[in-house]
Scaffold this motif. Structure first.
Motif, mmCIF file in Angstrom:
data_model
loop_
_atom_site.group_PDB
_atom_site.id
_atom_site.type_symbol
_atom_site.label_atom_id
_atom_site.label_comp_id
_atom_site.label_asym_id
_atom_site.label_seq_id
_atom_site.Cartn_x
_atom_site.Cartn_y
_atom_site.Cartn_z
ATOM 1 N N THR A 80 4.531 0.476 -4.240
ATOM 2 C CA THR A 80 4.575 -0.380 -5.395
ATOM 3 C C THR A 80 5.472 0.284 -6.521
ATOM 4 O OG1 THR A 80 2.487 0.056 -6.388
ATOM 5 C CG2 THR A 80 3.018 -2.249 -5.057
ATOM 6 N N GLU A 125 -3.982 0.259 -5.707
ATOM 7 C CA GLU A 125 -3.541 -0.816 -4.716
ATOM 8 C C GLU A 125 -4.424 -1.374 -3.615
ATOM 9 O OE1 GLU A 125 1.294 0.735 -4.218
ATOM 10 O OE2 GLU A 125 -0.204 1.559 -2.946
ATOM 11 N N GLU A 167 0.967 -1.131 0.015
ATOM 12 C CA GLU A 167 -0.012 0.037 -0.016
ATOM 13 C C GLU A 167 0.969 1.336 0.063
ATOM 14 O OE1 GLU A 167 1.400 0.702 2.599
ATOM 15 O OE2 GLU A 167 0.769 -0.015 4.543
#
Length: 256
Positions: A143, A224, A139
């Motif tokens: 990413t 996400e 989260e």
């Protein structure tokens, strides 16, 4: 009782995680208070810098699993949780943020650092992103941000294996600006925050705006959140939460 304390002095808004008996594991109520602190920082001209720190021997053990599991079982969407209000505040925060990290920094305890502009970490700190241990997904736009900072292979290893790295390694990989002994972390971080607060605020904030794309970060956080939400309702996550409650290792083994 709130487990988030705030204090404003000399342009530095210090935000303290104060749940040392639980290793500063964060509940949804704490996320709501963290969101309020970030929103105050964004709108209050008296705030020039945000300093995140923690009481006790750990920065944060991440999400309070009991609190989190109860919400997950109730079917609430992640993007409706207070944590996403906090994350949105971080995505659009234009004031510089500093973090003082001692002990464990788990999950959000690490991904929060990716939204800080300066990080001071203890040499013996342990940082990890064990989302896979709960069959969840990353989260906080991590990413995107974590591979940008340390490279794809290192980031994937942190995400997929969930194993901790030391403060010294975090510094070597570019996750921290300073690495010092644990007893000097708070002092060093406050010193950096005060220096930032003394700089021309328009210049500092303009620099940060040019370096970050809040809309892009928030858009990714929402994506996400969709994956995170799907995983929360998956049989894998149910097994992970059940195993946590039963104090055993979850079984994700493939069928014979």
């Amino acid at each position: 009782m709130s487990h988030i304390r705030t204090a404003l002095q000399g342009g530095v808004l210090t935000v303290t995680l104060d749940r040392a008996d639980k290793k500063n594991a964060i509940t949804q109520a704490m996320y709501a208070d963290l969101a309020a602190a970030v929103e105050r920082a964004q709108t209050d001209a008296a705030v020039r810098v945000v300093l995140f720190r923690a009481e006790g021997d750990s920065f944060s053990a991440g999400n309070d699993i009991g609190d989190f599991a109860a919400i997950a079982m109730g079917g609430q969407r992640p993007t409706d949780m207070a944590v996403f209000r906090f994350l949105k505040g971080l995505a659009f925060l234009q004031k510089p943020a500093v973090a003082a990290v001692k002990g464990r920094a788990v999950g959000i305890g690490l991904t929060l650092l990716l939204h800080c502009d300066m990080v001071v970490v203890a040499e013996d700190a342990l940082l990890s992103t064990p989302f896979v241990n709960l069959a969840l997904a990353p989260e906080a736009a991590s990413t995107l941000l974590l591979p940008m900072v340390i490279g794809h292979q290192r980031a994937f290893e942190l995400f997929a294996l969930g194993e901790p790295i030391s403060g010294n390694t975090a510094f070597a990989w570019g996750l921290a600006n300073r690495v010092v002994s644990a007893d000097r972390v708070d002092e060093e971080a406050l010193s950096l925050a005060r220096v930032l607060a003394s700089r021309a605020p328009g210049s500092i904030q303009g620099t940060k705006r040019l370096m970050r794309d809040g809309e892009r970060l928030w858009s990714l956080m929402e994506r996400e959140g969709e994956v995170f939400g799907a995983q929360m309702l998956s049989p894998e996550a149910m097994e992970a939460f059940t195993a946590f409650a039963q104090k055993r290792t979850p079984n994700f083994s493939p069928p014979d």
